[in-house]
Motif scaffolding. Sequence first.
Motif, PDB file in Angstrom:
ATOM      1  N   PHE A  25       0.823  -1.210   0.000  1.00 36.86           N
ATOM      2  CA  PHE A  25       0.000   0.000   0.000  1.00 36.86           C
ATOM      3  C   PHE A  25       0.856   1.259   0.000  1.00 36.86           C
ATOM      4  CE2 PHE A  25      -3.985  -2.200   1.182  1.00 36.86           C
ATOM      5  CZ  PHE A  25      -4.780  -1.574   0.250  1.00 36.86           C
ATOM      6  N   MET A  26       1.931   1.184   0.761  1.00 35.56           N
ATOM      7  CA  MET A  26       2.822   2.346   0.824  1.00 35.56           C
ATOM      8  C   MET A  26       3.363   2.669  -0.566  1.00 35.56           C
ATOM      9  SD  MET A  26       5.561   2.671   3.822  1.00 35.56           S
ATOM     10  CE  MET A  26       6.926   2.020   2.920  1.00 35.56           C
ATOM     11  N   LEU A  27       3.849   1.626  -1.233  1.00 37.86           N
ATOM     12  CA  LEU A  27       4.353   1.808  -2.602  1.00 37.86           C
ATOM     13  C   LEU A  27       3.250   2.331  -3.510  1.00 37.86           C
ATOM     14  CD1 LEU A  27       6.522  -1.374  -3.105  1.00 37.86           C
ATOM     15  CD2 LEU A  27       7.303   0.978  -3.277  1.00 37.86           C
ATOM     16  N   LEU A  28       2.065   1.731  -3.347  1.00 30.79           N
ATOM     17  CA  LEU A  28       0.935   2.122  -4.174  1.00 30.79           C
ATOM     18  C   LEU A  28       0.648   3.610  -4.026  1.00 30.79           C
ATOM     19  CD1 LEU A  28      -1.477   1.396  -5.922  1.00 30.79           C
ATOM     20  CD2 LEU A  28      -2.725   0.838  -3.856  1.00 30.79           C
ATOM     21  N   PHE A  29       0.608   4.068  -2.779  1.00 32.35           N
ATOM     22  CA  PHE A  29       0.323   5.492  -2.563  1.00 32.35           C
ATOM     23  C   PHE A  29       1.420   6.358  -3.148  1.00 32.35           C
ATOM     24  CE2 PHE A  29      -2.442   4.091   1.110  1.00 32.35           C
ATOM     25  CZ  PHE A  29      -3.598   4.316   0.392  1.00 32.35           C
ATOM     26  N   PHE A  30       2.651   5.899  -3.008  1.00 30.29           N
ATOM     27  CA  PHE A  30       3.760   6.671  -3.584  1.00 30.29           C
ATOM     28  C   PHE A  30       3.548   6.871  -5.081  1.00 30.29           C
ATOM     29  CE2 PHE A  30       7.791   6.444  -5.920  1.00 30.29           C
ATOM     30  CZ  PHE A  30       8.342   7.647  -5.513  1.00 30.29           C
ATOM     31  N   PHE A  31       3.243   5.767  -5.767  1.00 31.75           N
ATOM     32  CA  PHE A  31       3.081   5.893  -7.214  1.00 31.75           C
ATOM     33  C   PHE A  31       1.836   6.687  -7.585  1.00 31.75           C
ATOM     34  CE2 PHE A  31       6.293   2.619  -7.423  1.00 31.75           C
ATOM     35  CZ  PHE A  31       7.038   3.097  -8.475  1.00 31.75           C
ATOM     36  N   MET A  32       0.771   6.511  -6.769  1.00 25.53           N
ATOM     37  CA  MET A  32      -0.439   7.266  -7.065  1.00 25.53           C
ATOM     38  C   MET A  32      -0.190   8.761  -6.960  1.00 25.53           C
ATOM     39  SD  MET A  32      -3.482   5.120  -5.312  1.00 25.53           S
ATOM     40  CE  MET A  32      -4.735   6.346  -5.562  1.00 25.53           C
ATOM     41  N   VAL A  33       0.603   9.123  -5.957  1.00 17.53           N
ATOM     42  CA  VAL A  33       0.843  10.543  -5.738  1.00 17.53           C
ATOM     43  C   VAL A  33       1.793  11.106  -6.793  1.00 17.53           C
ATOM     44  CG1 VAL A  33       1.888  12.196  -4.142  1.00 17.53           C
ATOM     45  CG2 VAL A  33       0.313  10.476  -3.294  1.00 17.53           C
TER      46      VAL A  33
ATOM     47  N   PHE B  25      -0.232   1.285 -11.552  1.00 17.44           N
ATOM     48  CA  PHE B  25       0.402   2.606 -11.462  1.00 17.44           C
ATOM     49  C   PHE B  25       1.862   2.571 -11.891  1.00 17.44           C
ATOM     50  CE2 PHE B  25      -3.320   3.768  -9.042  1.00 17.44           C
ATOM     51  CZ  PHE B  25      -3.552   5.026  -9.554  1.00 17.44           C
ATOM     52  N   LEU B  26       2.519   1.464 -11.566  1.00 15.91           N
ATOM     53  CA  LEU B  26       3.913   1.323 -11.988  1.00 15.91           C
ATOM     54  C   LEU B  26       4.020   1.424 -13.501  1.00 15.91           C
ATOM     55  CD1 LEU B  26       5.500  -1.556  -9.925  1.00 15.91           C
ATOM     56  CD2 LEU B  26       6.587   0.580 -10.536  1.00 15.91           C
ATOM     57  N   VAL B  27       3.077   0.772 -14.173  1.00 15.37           N
ATOM     58  CA  VAL B  27       3.152   0.727 -15.627  1.00 15.37           C
ATOM     59  C   VAL B  27       2.777   2.077 -16.234  1.00 15.37           C
ATOM     60  CG1 VAL B  27       2.134  -0.331 -17.669  1.00 15.37           C
ATOM     61  CG2 VAL B  27       2.831  -1.754 -15.761  1.00 15.37           C
ATOM     62  N   THR B  28       1.734   2.708 -15.656  1.00 19.33           N
ATOM     63  CA  THR B  28       1.278   3.952 -16.277  1.00 19.33           C
ATOM     64  C   THR B  28       2.167   5.140 -15.949  1.00 19.33           C
ATOM     65  OG1 THR B  28      -0.202   4.250 -14.431  1.00 19.33           O
ATOM     66  CG2 THR B  28      -1.156   3.338 -16.441  1.00 19.33           C
ATOM     67  N   THR B  29       2.906   5.061 -14.846  1.00 19.89           N
ATOM     68  CA  THR B  29       3.766   6.191 -14.511  1.00 19.89           C
ATOM     69  C   THR B  29       4.859   6.317 -15.565  1.00 19.89           C
ATOM     70  OG1 THR B  29       3.455   5.749 -12.192  1.00 19.89           O
ATOM     71  CG2 THR B  29       5.253   7.206 -12.761  1.00 19.89           C
ATOM     72  N   THR B  30       4.905   7.468 -16.192  1.00 20.31           N
ATOM     73  CA  THR B  30       6.053   7.708 -17.067  1.00 20.31           C
ATOM     74  C   THR B  30       6.991   8.603 -16.289  1.00 20.31           C
ATOM     75  OG1 THR B  30       4.663   9.380 -18.019  1.00 20.31           O
ATOM     76  CG2 THR B  30       5.058   7.422 -19.346  1.00 20.31           C
ATOM     77  N   MET B  31       8.044   8.023 -15.824  1.00 21.37           N
ATOM     78  CA  MET B  31       9.059   8.844 -15.172  1.00 21.37           C
ATOM     79  C   MET B  31       9.737   9.592 -16.306  1.00 21.37           C
ATOM     80  SD  MET B  31       9.554   8.547 -11.838  1.00 21.37           S
ATOM     81  CE  MET B  31       8.684   7.656 -10.575  1.00 21.37           C
ATOM     82  N   ASP B  32       8.969  10.481 -16.859  1.00 18.84           N
ATOM     83  CA  ASP B  32       9.319  11.118 -18.112  1.00 18.84           C
ATOM     84  C   ASP B  32      10.454  12.105 -17.877  1.00 18.84           C
ATOM     85  OD1 ASP B  32       9.169  11.699 -20.685  1.00 18.84           O
ATOM     86  OD2 ASP B  32       7.296  12.827 -20.606  1.00 18.84           O
ATOM     87  N   VAL B  33      11.670  11.611 -17.912  1.00 19.01           N
ATOM     88  CA  VAL B  33      12.773  12.562 -17.787  1.00 19.01           C
ATOM     89  C   VAL B  33      12.952  13.222 -19.139  1.00 19.01           C
ATOM     90  CG1 VAL B  33      14.394  12.180 -15.923  1.00 19.01           C
ATOM     91  CG2 VAL B  33      14.109  10.434 -17.664  1.00 19.01           C
ATOM     92  N   ASP B  34      12.757  14.500 -19.133  1.00 20.52           N
ATOM     93  CA  ASP B  34      12.902  15.204 -20.387  1.00 20.52           C
ATOM     94  C   ASP B  34      14.362  15.412 -20.691  1.00 20.52           C
ATOM     95  OD1 ASP B  34      10.733  15.951 -22.030  1.00 20.52           O
ATOM     96  OD2 ASP B  34       9.850  16.798 -20.224  1.00 20.52           O
TER      97      ASP B  34
END
Lengths: 158, 202
Positions: A25-33, B25-34
């Motif tokens: 959950f902690m990781l999840l919240f990190f990524f959500m934020v 969320f891991l997949v959708t996050t683009t750690m988009d470093v410009d």
Amino acid sequence: MSKFKKKKSGDLPAVNTAALPDIVFMLLFFFMVTTVMREVTLKVKITTPEATEIKKLEKKSLVSYIYIGAPIKALQSQFGTADRIQLNDAFASKEDIIAFVEAERETHDPAEVPLMTFSMKVDGESEMGIVTDVKQKLRKANALKINYSTRKTDKIVD
Amino acid sequence: MARRAAPEINAGSMADIAFLLLIFFLVTTTMDVDTGLTRKLPPPIEEEDPDPPEIKERNVFIVLANANDDLLVEGEPMLVSNLREEAKKFIIGDPSGQDPDMPEFKMTEVPVLGNIPVSKQIVSLQNDRSTSYELYIKVQNELVAAYNEVRNEYAQQKFGKTMKELEKEAERSNKAKLQIKAVKKVYPQRISEAEPKNFGDK
């Protein structure tokens, strides 16, 4: 039967996984934020060219973007296929650049203004004419720190 | 009927659900470093500014790019892949001063290294309005790369470190900072872009 039930005292106890959901959950919240949903909808198709000598753009809050490219397929019937400039969410003409620079500066602290970078995200197939026009306008607006957005590659091909 | 104690909800699969969301969320996050090529534009030209001083032809490395994405470098057609080598040769120049086509040198005060001859090289890039942006970036990239390589070789030769190592060190040491300054002074990056001209629209 008791043979099976009785645990030997020397056995390792199972690892307690009760805290696992908490960690997840902690990781999840990190990524959500931290996830930023893209703030502008691109109306132009952009595939930035590749380069080797690239630098990272630091301090995203100080970067403003100018997009140049041909309109996306869905808008081509309306706007044609010639290269267009997009500022924020709308198409713009090169005359709007100076006003755009001023507006971007307004949103920043005066102390930060000299550090602002204007990043040009330009499609590789665009022609230089429109890019040069934008550059000239940026010069006129005294926005001299610019950046050509590129992707990283190991080798340039002809 | 006696009230039964409510059975405890099985929370065992909560972790699975959380994992599922996490992966989403891991997949959708683009750690988009410009990333990009950072350049500095010259300040705007004022009407009353005096004309810039004439620069001798031998000091200028002229790169022209036309509407068909062909390159003309110092009067010779060239491929992008050869540009870096040629540019490096020009930037390093001929310190003996014999070659009349190579840039002149001028004694300059450089930190750490003292008085040494510094080339008066300038790289000039001109493009047509119909040149593709892709080619333009390639050329810019090759020119920047040429400067970087020359500087790296020089830093390696003088200080035994690459520019990257020096930059890392400069965060703590003043000496490395001065060394970087010295290398940059010996090989200043001078990429000039001509004022846009129109060679006839398509």
